[in-house]
Design an enzyme around this catalytic site. Structure first.
Site, PDB file in Angstrom:
ATOM      1  N   SER A   1       0.840  -1.199   0.000  1.00 55.16           N
ATOM      2  CA  SER A   1       0.000   0.000   0.000  1.00 55.16           C
ATOM      3  C   SER A   1       0.871   1.242   0.000  1.00 55.16           C
ATOM      4  O   SER A   1       1.938   1.267   0.626  1.00 55.16           O
ATOM      5  CB  SER A   1      -0.864  -0.037   1.259  1.00 55.16           C
TER       6      SER A   1
ATOM      7  N   TYR B   1      -2.194  -0.609  10.476  1.00 56.76           N
ATOM      8  CA  TYR B   1      -2.421  -1.177   9.151  1.00 56.76           C
ATOM      9  C   TYR B   1      -1.178  -0.987   8.284  1.00 56.76           C
ATOM     10  O   TYR B   1      -0.647  -1.931   7.695  1.00 56.76           O
ATOM     11  CB  TYR B   1      -3.640  -0.522   8.479  1.00 56.76           C
TER      12      TYR B   1
ATOM     13  N   LYS C   1       1.752  -3.761   6.711  1.00 52.16           N
ATOM     14  CA  LYS C   1       2.204  -3.899   5.318  1.00 52.16           C
ATOM     15  C   LYS C   1       3.723  -3.770   5.238  1.00 52.16           C
ATOM     16  O   LYS C   1       4.387  -4.513   4.520  1.00 52.16           O
ATOM     17  CB  LYS C   1       1.542  -2.823   4.448  1.00 52.16           C
TER      18      LYS C   1
HETATM   19  P1  NAD Z   1     -11.185  -6.831   0.625  1.00 51.86           P
HETATM   20  O1  NAD Z   1     -11.469  -6.812   2.089  1.00 51.86           O
HETATM   21  O2  NAD Z   1     -12.293  -6.551  -0.302  1.00 51.86           O
HETATM   22  O3  NAD Z   1     -10.526  -8.222   0.221  1.00 51.86           O
HETATM   23  C1  NAD Z   1      -9.740  -8.969   1.096  1.00 51.86           C
HETATM   24  C2  NAD Z   1     -10.256 -10.412   1.051  1.00 51.86           C
HETATM   25  O4  NAD Z   1      -9.436 -11.207   1.913  1.00 51.86           O
HETATM   26  C3  NAD Z   1     -11.696 -10.553   1.528  1.00 51.86           C
HETATM   27  O5  NAD Z   1     -12.415 -11.299   0.573  1.00 51.86           O
HETATM   28  C4  NAD Z   1     -11.587 -11.273   2.864  1.00 51.86           C
HETATM   29  O6  NAD Z   1     -12.686 -12.123   3.082  1.00 51.86           O
HETATM   30  C5  NAD Z   1     -10.286 -12.033   2.705  1.00 51.86           C
HETATM   31  N1  NAD Z   1      -9.532 -12.272   3.952  1.00 51.86           N
HETATM   32  C6  NAD Z   1      -9.261 -11.377   4.932  1.00 51.86           C
HETATM   33  N2  NAD Z   1      -8.532 -11.970   5.887  1.00 51.86           N
HETATM   34  C7  NAD Z   1      -8.335 -13.253   5.495  1.00 51.86           C
HETATM   35  C8  NAD Z   1      -7.658 -14.359   6.068  1.00 51.86           C
HETATM   36  N3  NAD Z   1      -7.044 -14.252   7.250  1.00 51.86           N
HETATM   37  N4  NAD Z   1      -7.665 -15.542   5.402  1.00 51.86           N
HETATM   38  C9  NAD Z   1      -8.304 -15.647   4.208  1.00 51.86           C
HETATM   39  N5  NAD Z   1      -8.967 -14.642   3.628  1.00 51.86           N
HETATM   40  C10 NAD Z   1      -8.970 -13.455   4.272  1.00 51.86           C
HETATM   41  O7  NAD Z   1      -9.963  -5.805   0.388  1.00 51.86           O
HETATM   42  P2  NAD Z   1      -9.371  -5.240  -0.974  1.00 51.86           P
HETATM   43  O8  NAD Z   1      -9.725  -3.801  -1.055  1.00 51.86           O
HETATM   44  O9  NAD Z   1      -9.702  -6.133  -2.098  1.00 51.86           O
HETATM   45  O10 NAD Z   1      -7.827  -5.304  -0.638  1.00 51.86           O
HETATM   46  C11 NAD Z   1      -7.032  -6.412  -1.016  1.00 51.86           C
HETATM   47  C12 NAD Z   1      -5.618  -6.198  -0.505  1.00 51.86           C
HETATM   48  O11 NAD Z   1      -5.112  -4.966  -1.010  1.00 51.86           O
HETATM   49  C13 NAD Z   1      -5.532  -6.089   1.016  1.00 51.86           C
HETATM   50  O12 NAD Z   1      -4.360  -6.754   1.433  1.00 51.86           O
HETATM   51  C14 NAD Z   1      -5.419  -4.603   1.260  1.00 51.86           C
HETATM   52  O13 NAD Z   1      -4.732  -4.316   2.438  1.00 51.86           O
HETATM   53  C15 NAD Z   1      -4.632  -4.161   0.037  1.00 51.86           C
HETATM   54  N6  NAD Z   1      -4.851  -2.731  -0.290  1.00 51.86           N
HETATM   55  C16 NAD Z   1      -6.126  -2.273  -0.483  1.00 51.86           C
HETATM   56  C17 NAD Z   1      -6.339  -0.928  -0.752  1.00 51.86           C
HETATM   57  C18 NAD Z   1      -7.731  -0.384  -0.943  1.00 51.86           C
HETATM   58  O14 NAD Z   1      -7.914   0.833  -0.846  1.00 51.86           O
HETATM   59  N7  NAD Z   1      -8.736  -1.203  -1.234  1.00 51.86           N
HETATM   60  C19 NAD Z   1      -5.252  -0.040  -0.836  1.00 51.86           C
HETATM   61  C20 NAD Z   1      -3.959  -0.542  -0.661  1.00 51.86           C
HETATM   62  C21 NAD Z   1      -3.773  -1.898  -0.381  1.00 51.86           C
HETATM   63  N1  UFG Z   2     -12.390  12.075   2.275  1.00 49.82           N
HETATM   64  C1  UFG Z   2     -13.366  12.997   2.598  1.00 49.82           C
HETATM   65  N2  UFG Z   2     -14.549  12.528   3.080  1.00 49.82           N
HETATM   66  C2  UFG Z   2     -14.805  11.203   3.260  1.00 49.82           C
HETATM   67  C3  UFG Z   2     -13.803  10.266   2.937  1.00 49.82           C
HETATM   68  C4  UFG Z   2     -12.606  10.745   2.445  1.00 49.82           C
HETATM   69  O1  UFG Z   2     -13.170  14.200   2.449  1.00 49.82           O
HETATM   70  O2  UFG Z   2     -15.897  10.850   3.721  1.00 49.82           O
HETATM   71  C5  UFG Z   2     -11.112  12.557   1.717  1.00 49.82           C
HETATM   72  C6  UFG Z   2      -9.917  12.258   2.592  1.00 49.82           C
HETATM   73  O3  UFG Z   2      -9.730  13.277   3.537  1.00 49.82           O
HETATM   74  C7  UFG Z   2      -8.794  12.168   1.550  1.00 49.82           C
HETATM   75  C8  UFG Z   2      -9.494  11.585   0.327  1.00 49.82           C
HETATM   76  O4  UFG Z   2     -10.885  11.870   0.508  1.00 49.82           O
HETATM   77  O5  UFG Z   2      -8.331  13.453   1.228  1.00 49.82           O
HETATM   78  C9  UFG Z   2      -9.313  10.101   0.156  1.00 49.82           C
HETATM   79  O6  UFG Z   2      -9.673   9.438   1.359  1.00 49.82           O
HETATM   80  P1  UFG Z   2      -9.825   7.841   1.436  1.00 49.82           P
HETATM   81  O7  UFG Z   2     -10.229   7.503   2.826  1.00 49.82           O
HETATM   82  O8  UFG Z   2     -10.684   7.356   0.336  1.00 49.82           O
HETATM   83  O9  UFG Z   2      -8.348   7.311   1.112  1.00 49.82           O
HETATM   84  P2  UFG Z   2      -6.971   7.542   1.880  1.00 49.82           P
HETATM   85  O10 UFG Z   2      -6.020   8.105   0.882  1.00 49.82           O
HETATM   86  O11 UFG Z   2      -7.135   8.276   3.137  1.00 49.82           O
HETATM   87  O12 UFG Z   2      -6.580   6.045   2.263  1.00 49.82           O
HETATM   88  C10 UFG Z   2      -6.422   5.088   1.231  1.00 49.82           C
HETATM   89  C11 UFG Z   2      -6.790   3.689   1.692  1.00 49.82           C
HETATM   90  C12 UFG Z   2      -5.810   3.187   2.692  1.00 49.82           C
HETATM   91  C13 UFG Z   2      -4.420   3.365   2.233  1.00 49.82           C
HETATM   92  C14 UFG Z   2      -4.176   4.783   1.773  1.00 49.82           C
HETATM   93  C15 UFG Z   2      -2.813   4.954   1.181  1.00 49.82           C
HETATM   94  O13 UFG Z   2      -8.066   3.669   2.255  1.00 49.82           O
HETATM   95  O14 UFG Z   2      -6.017   1.795   2.848  1.00 49.82           O
HETATM   96  O15 UFG Z   2      -5.123   5.127   0.780  1.00 49.82           O
HETATM   97  O16 UFG Z   2      -2.651   4.060   0.147  1.00 49.82           O
HETATM   98  F1  UFG Z   2      -3.581   3.080   3.252  1.00 49.82           F
END
Ligand code: NAD
Ligand code: UFG
Length: 336
Positions: free
Chosen positions: A124, A148, A152
């Site tokens: 991330s 979190y 990572k």
């Molecule tokens: P998500 O929650 O939709 O998907 C994660 C999946 O993993 C889910 O289906 C959940 O059921 C499964 N899971 C969780 N813990 C588990 C475990 N212990 N064993 C088996 N399955 C398990 O999340 P996502 O948005 O698809 O994110 C996927 C990956 O990408 C995550 O590792 C997350 O940290 C990373 N990531 C996501 C974002 C984002 O904004 N969505 C940003 C950066 C990194």
């Molecule tokens: N924001 C608002 N109102 C809301 C939600 C978000 O104004 O209700 C703003 C936040 O302040 C920020 C932007 O929208 O400026 C994006 O916010 P998000 O919460 O969508 O995303 P972040 O960048 O804060 O966090 C995301 C993921 C994290 C990850 C991070 C860095 O949610 O998992 O990007 O990769 F760690």
């Protein structure tokens, strides 16, 4: 290739399964369904018109992992499984370290036992902390601000140590910026439980009428319109980035070791730009009010994507208009 996709029923995982299947790869999903619905499997299969093997298990369950590696000749693993809600990680740090760190450790041990040493890991952009220089390059200093983010970073460190100890490992650490949007079919997308924390799902629910008003966290940042700037990447582009990464790892003549890549678009958009793009895509108003800054938020973050373009041959192609249109279509999909 036959790919084990941990967390493959989740948001990014399900889109990646669709693109893997479209490229002719076979997919085995292992997911404990803690944050996904069983019906996602049928939806993936409907889009791809191909079958997906599914194992309901936890990555911390070594016996289940061993059984998967014994049953299937796995060529590579894409490891999505984990918990991802930043503010929840502050109140429940142990759950995050257990799922994300202990779970990853169990997976890597079982991979090593099975001789499967090709891995794509979901990292991330949060591990850049509040980056001093944007666009952010992969060699920027790493520092996480939350449990979190630290989970990572710990897994990245574990993998860098593993790569140093055994050059047979091929590992890509993919640092995602802000994934958003949904599949254009409207069949799969993000399904946040409760009130969404992330911007685009929140905006979508406001446009849909489920929520009254968007709280914009801060209007006095040092950005062009005073609101936070992020690099929003369409989830389908992100999924294609995983396919490109796997193919890059597979075709390397010698294992390329452990490498980190930013997956973003290289562009930043403000909160208010996203509001306007969503209003246009949906034809609905998105009322908002500027409120206090959210604790822990950074000002501006977007990726330098040069390395991914050069080494993986991948580049994001979809913009925020399509992202909002696809998120809006998904918002209307009946969910069971
Ligand atoms: P998500 O929650 O939709 O998907 C994660 C999946 O993993 C889910 O289906 C959940 O059921 C499964 N899971 C969780 N813990 C588990 C475990 N212990 N064993 C088996 N399955 C398990 O999340 P996502 O948005 O698809 O994110 C996927 C990956 O990408 C995550 O590792 C997350 O940290 C990373 N990531 C996501 C974002 C984002 O904004 N969505 C940003 C950066 C990194
Ligand atoms: N924001 C608002 N109102 C809301 C939600 C978000 O104004 O209700 C703003 C936040 O302040 C920020 C932007 O929208 O400026 C994006 O916010 P998000 O919460 O969508 O995303 P972040 O960048 O804060 O966090 C995301 C993921 C994290 C990850 C991070 C860095 O949610 O998992 O990007 O990769 F760690």
């Amino acid at each position: 290739m036959k790919i084990l996709v941990t967390g493959g029923m989740g948001y990014i995982g399900s889109h990646t399964c669709v693109e893997l299947l479209a490229q002719g790869h076979e997919v085995v999903v292992l997911d404990n369904l803690s944050n996904a619905k069983p019906s996602v499997r049928q939806r993936i299969e409907r889009i791809a018109e191909r079958a997906v093997e599914f194992v309901q298990a936890d990555i911390r369950d070594r016996a289940a992992l061993r059984a998967v590696f014994a049953q299937h000749r796995i060529d590579a693993v894409i490891h999505f499984a984990g918990l991802k809600v930043v503010n929840e990680s502050v109140s429940q740090p142990l759950a995050y370290y257990d799922n994300n760190v202990t779970g990853s450790l169990a997976l890597f041990e079982c991979m090593a036992e099975a001789g499967v040493k090709r891995l794509v890991f979901s990292s991330s952009a949060s591990i850049y902390g509040d980056a001093e220089v944007v666009p952010v390059r992969e060699d920027a200093p790493l520092s996480a601000l939350t449990p979190y983010g630290r989970s990572k970073l710990m897994v990245e460190d574990m993998l860098r140590d593993l790569g140093r100890s055994d050059p047979a490992w091929s590992v890509a650490l993919l640092r995602y910026f802000n994934p958003a949007g949904a599949h254009e079919s409207g069949l799969i997308g993000e399904e946040p439980g409760g009130v969404p924390n992330n911007l685009l799902p929140y905006i979508a629910q406001v446009a849909h009428g489920q929520l009254a008003c968007l709280n914009v966290y801060g209007g006095d940042y040092a950005t062009p319109d005073g609101t936070g700037v992020r690099d929003y990447i369409h989830v389908v582009d992100l999924a294609l980035g995983h396919v490109a990464t796997l193919e890059h790892l597979a075709k390397a003549a010698t294992p390329p070791g452990v490498r980190a890549y930013n997956l973003g678009t290289g562009r930043g958009n403000s909160v208010l730009e996203m509001v306007r793009a969503f209003e246009q895509a949906s034809g609905r108003p998105v009322p908002y009010r500027i409120v206090a800054r959210r604790d822990g938020d950074i000002v501006t973050s977007y990726a330098d994507t040069t390395l991914a373009e050069r080494e993986l041959g991948w580049k994001a192609e979809r913009g925020i208009a399509q992202m909002c249109a696809d998120a809006w279509r998904w918002q209307h999909t009946p969910k069971e």
